[in-house]
Design an enzyme around this catalytic site. Structure first.
Site, PDB file in Angstrom:
ATOM      1  N   HIS A   1      -4.879   8.357   1.658  1.00  0.00           N
ATOM      2  CA  HIS A   1      -3.704   7.546   1.302  1.00  0.00           C
ATOM      3  C   HIS A   1      -4.021   6.087   1.586  1.00  0.00           C
ATOM      4  O   HIS A   1      -4.612   5.781   2.633  1.00  0.00           O
ATOM      5  CB  HIS A   1      -2.469   7.962   2.113  1.00  0.00           C
ATOM      6  N   LEU A   2      -3.608   5.244   0.669  1.00  0.00           N
ATOM      7  CA  LEU A   2      -3.825   3.808   0.892  1.00  0.00           C
ATOM      8  C   LEU A   2      -2.994   3.319   2.082  1.00  0.00           C
ATOM      9  O   LEU A   2      -3.473   2.567   2.918  1.00  0.00           O
ATOM     10  CB  LEU A   2      -3.433   3.033  -0.370  1.00  0.00           C
ATOM     11  N   SER A   3      -1.740   3.745   2.115  1.00  0.00           N
ATOM     12  CA  SER A   3      -0.834   3.304   3.181  1.00  0.00           C
ATOM     13  C   SER A   3      -0.847   4.313   4.323  1.00  0.00           C
ATOM     14  O   SER A   3      -1.211   5.479   4.135  1.00  0.00           O
ATOM     15  CB  SER A   3       0.586   3.172   2.622  1.00  0.00           C
TER      16      SER A   3
ATOM     17  N   GLU B   1      -8.169  14.252   2.267  1.00  0.00           N
ATOM     18  CA  GLU B   1      -6.913  13.641   1.809  1.00  0.00           C
ATOM     19  C   GLU B   1      -6.950  12.141   2.107  1.00  0.00           C
ATOM     20  O   GLU B   1      -7.259  11.737   3.228  1.00  0.00           O
ATOM     21  CB  GLU B   1      -5.749  14.313   2.552  1.00  0.00           C
TER      22      GLU B   1
ATOM     23  N   ARG C   1       7.848  10.782   3.841  1.00  0.00           N
ATOM     24  CA  ARG C   1       6.395  10.681   3.598  1.00  0.00           C
ATOM     25  C   ARG C   1       5.570  11.235   4.766  1.00  0.00           C
ATOM     26  O   ARG C   1       4.350  11.318   4.693  1.00  0.00           O
ATOM     27  CB  ARG C   1       5.993   9.228   3.357  1.00  0.00           C
TER      28      ARG C   1
ATOM     29  N   ALA D   1       2.796  10.968  -4.455  1.00  0.00           N
ATOM     30  CA  ALA D   1       4.072  11.550  -4.030  1.00  0.00           C
ATOM     31  C   ALA D   1       4.026  13.080  -3.972  1.00  0.00           C
ATOM     32  O   ALA D   1       4.783  13.697  -3.217  1.00  0.00           O
ATOM     33  CB  ALA D   1       5.176  11.090  -4.974  1.00  0.00           C
TER      34      ALA D   1
ATOM     35  N   PRO E   1      -0.027  10.670  -9.070  1.00  0.00           N
ATOM     36  CA  PRO E   1       0.913   9.875  -9.854  1.00  0.00           C
ATOM     37  C   PRO E   1       1.101   8.448  -9.347  1.00  0.00           C
ATOM     38  O   PRO E   1       1.093   8.201  -8.144  1.00  0.00           O
ATOM     39  CB  PRO E   1       2.228  10.655  -9.727  1.00  0.00           C
ATOM     40  N   ASN E   2       1.246   7.556 -10.298  1.00  0.00           N
ATOM     41  CA  ASN E   2       1.532   6.131 -10.084  1.00  0.00           C
ATOM     42  C   ASN E   2       0.345   5.335  -9.549  1.00  0.00           C
ATOM     43  O   ASN E   2       0.430   4.114  -9.424  1.00  0.00           O
ATOM     44  CB  ASN E   2       2.762   5.936  -9.170  1.00  0.00           C
TER      45      ASN E   2
ATOM     46  N   ARG F   1       1.444  -2.445  -8.468  1.00  0.00           N
ATOM     47  CA  ARG F   1       2.503  -1.675  -7.810  1.00  0.00           C
ATOM     48  C   ARG F   1       2.630  -2.058  -6.332  1.00  0.00           C
ATOM     49  O   ARG F   1       1.684  -1.859  -5.558  1.00  0.00           O
ATOM     50  CB  ARG F   1       2.114  -0.194  -7.908  1.00  0.00           C
TER      51      ARG F   1
ATOM     52  N   TYR G   1       0.337  -1.399  -1.154  1.00  0.00           N
ATOM     53  CA  TYR G   1      -0.871  -0.738  -1.657  1.00  0.00           C
ATOM     54  C   TYR G   1      -2.047  -1.678  -1.911  1.00  0.00           C
ATOM     55  O   TYR G   1      -3.133  -1.228  -2.259  1.00  0.00           O
ATOM     56  CB  TYR G   1      -0.531   0.026  -2.944  1.00  0.00           C
TER      57      TYR G   1
ATOM     58  N   ASN H   1      -6.044  11.882  -3.419  1.00  0.00           N
ATOM     59  CA  ASN H   1      -4.806  11.198  -3.034  1.00  0.00           C
ATOM     60  C   ASN H   1      -3.731  11.774  -3.939  1.00  0.00           C
ATOM     61  O   ASN H   1      -3.593  11.345  -5.086  1.00  0.00           O
ATOM     62  CB  ASN H   1      -4.920   9.685  -3.231  1.00  0.00           C
TER      63      ASN H   1
ATOM     64  N   HIS I   1       3.887  15.215  -0.689  1.00  0.00           N
ATOM     65  CA  HIS I   1       5.055  15.582   0.109  1.00  0.00           C
ATOM     66  C   HIS I   1       5.845  16.734  -0.491  1.00  0.00           C
ATOM     67  O   HIS I   1       6.819  17.192   0.106  1.00  0.00           O
ATOM     68  CB  HIS I   1       5.964  14.349   0.261  1.00  0.00           C
TER      69      HIS I   1
ATOM     70  N   ARG J   1       6.049   4.644   7.383  1.00  0.00           N
ATOM     71  CA  ARG J   1       6.969   4.519   6.255  1.00  0.00           C
ATOM     72  C   ARG J   1       8.116   5.531   6.376  1.00  0.00           C
ATOM     73  O   ARG J   1       8.322   6.100   7.450  1.00  0.00           O
ATOM     74  CB  ARG J   1       6.173   4.679   4.951  1.00  0.00           C
TER      75      ARG J   1
HETATM   76  C1  DQA Z   1       0.391   7.287  -1.210  1.00  0.00           C
HETATM   77  C2  DQA Z   1       1.583   7.521  -0.279  1.00  0.00           C
HETATM   78  C3  DQA Z   1       2.653   8.358  -0.952  1.00  0.00           C
HETATM   79  O1  DQA Z   1       3.750   8.545  -0.084  1.00  0.00           O
HETATM   80  C4  DQA Z   1       3.138   7.671  -2.216  1.00  0.00           C
HETATM   81  O2  DQA Z   1       4.074   8.487  -2.881  1.00  0.00           O
HETATM   82  C5  DQA Z   1       2.026   7.277  -3.119  1.00  0.00           C
HETATM   83  C6  DQA Z   1       0.824   6.695  -2.537  1.00  0.00           C
HETATM   84  C7  DQA Z   1      -0.661   6.327  -0.607  1.00  0.00           C
HETATM   85  O3  DQA Z   1      -1.763   6.298  -1.113  1.00  0.00           O
HETATM   86  O4  DQA Z   1      -0.349   5.603   0.356  1.00  0.00           O
HETATM   87  O5  DQA Z   1       2.145   7.344  -4.338  1.00  0.00           O
HETATM   88  O6  DQA Z   1      -0.258   8.521  -1.445  1.00  0.00           O
END
Ligand code: DQA
Length: 165
Positions: free
Chosen positions: A114-116, A112, A125, A91, A24-25, A32, A37, A88, A94, A121
């Site tokens: 994650h960009l961040s 797995e 997370r 959210a 998502p997102n 965003r 990101y 990825n 978690h 954070r």
């Molecule tokens: C994320 C980290 C998650 O905590 C966050 O909800 C995301 C992006 C990342 O790629 O850093 O949507 O997965």
């Protein structure tokens, strides 16, 4: 007639198939929170994954959805169709027991991404419900993390099917 090495009818090693799932997102990447990101869009990431995949001998299929159930469906459908899953979960990382269970059920090697760096954070997370069932995790490198993960997928593929390379 001399045998042409580039003959399309010549037998070829099967390509490694990697399914990339963006949660998502992530469709909003680029717009965003770019300070977290980055400015690369999802379209750019998918284009580079496919380009790199072609270079590495990997067939890349990429998919984004905001819906948890759709991710579960994609993972279930990957059985017999993909060799490695690169995910990825956004959210849902978690929160989602359902995505964890789907990954366990198909028993495909998963990576797995994650960009961040989630550990830099908020505390919520820091917990990943898939961390202990994936082969490995790559985070904190922005879009480049996906490309590193694709290279890692190739290593996994090579280890499980040496005849492919
Ligand atoms: C994320 C980290 C998650 O905590 C966050 O909800 C995301 C992006 C990342 O790629 O850093 O949507 O997965």
């Amino acid at each position: 007639m001399p045998l042409n090495k580039t003959d399309a009818t010549a037998p070829r090693a099967p390509q490694l198939k990697v399914l990339v799932i963006h949660g998502p997102n992530l469709n909003l990447l680029g717009a965003r929170e770019p300070e977290i990101y980055g400015s690369t869009t999802l379209k750019d990431i998918d284009r580079e994954l496919k380009r790199l995949g072609a270079e590495l001998g990997i067939t890349v299929t990429a998919y984004q959805t905001n819906s948890e159930g759709a991710i579960v469906d994609k993972i279930q459908n990957a059985r017999g169709r993909a060799d490695v899953i690169l995910i990825n979960p956004g959210a849902y990382t978690h929160t989602s027991v359902a995505i964890r269970d789907a990954l366990s059920a198909v028993a495909l090697p998963a990576i797995e991404v994650h960009l961040s760096n989630v550990y830099r954070r908020e505390r919520f997370r820091h917990r990943s419900l898939v961390a202990d069932i994936v082969v490995g995790r790559i985070m904190g490198f922005g879009a480049a993390g996906y490309y590193l993960a694709l290279r890692a997928a190739r290593e996994l593929g090579a280890a499980s099917a040496p005849e492919r390379h």
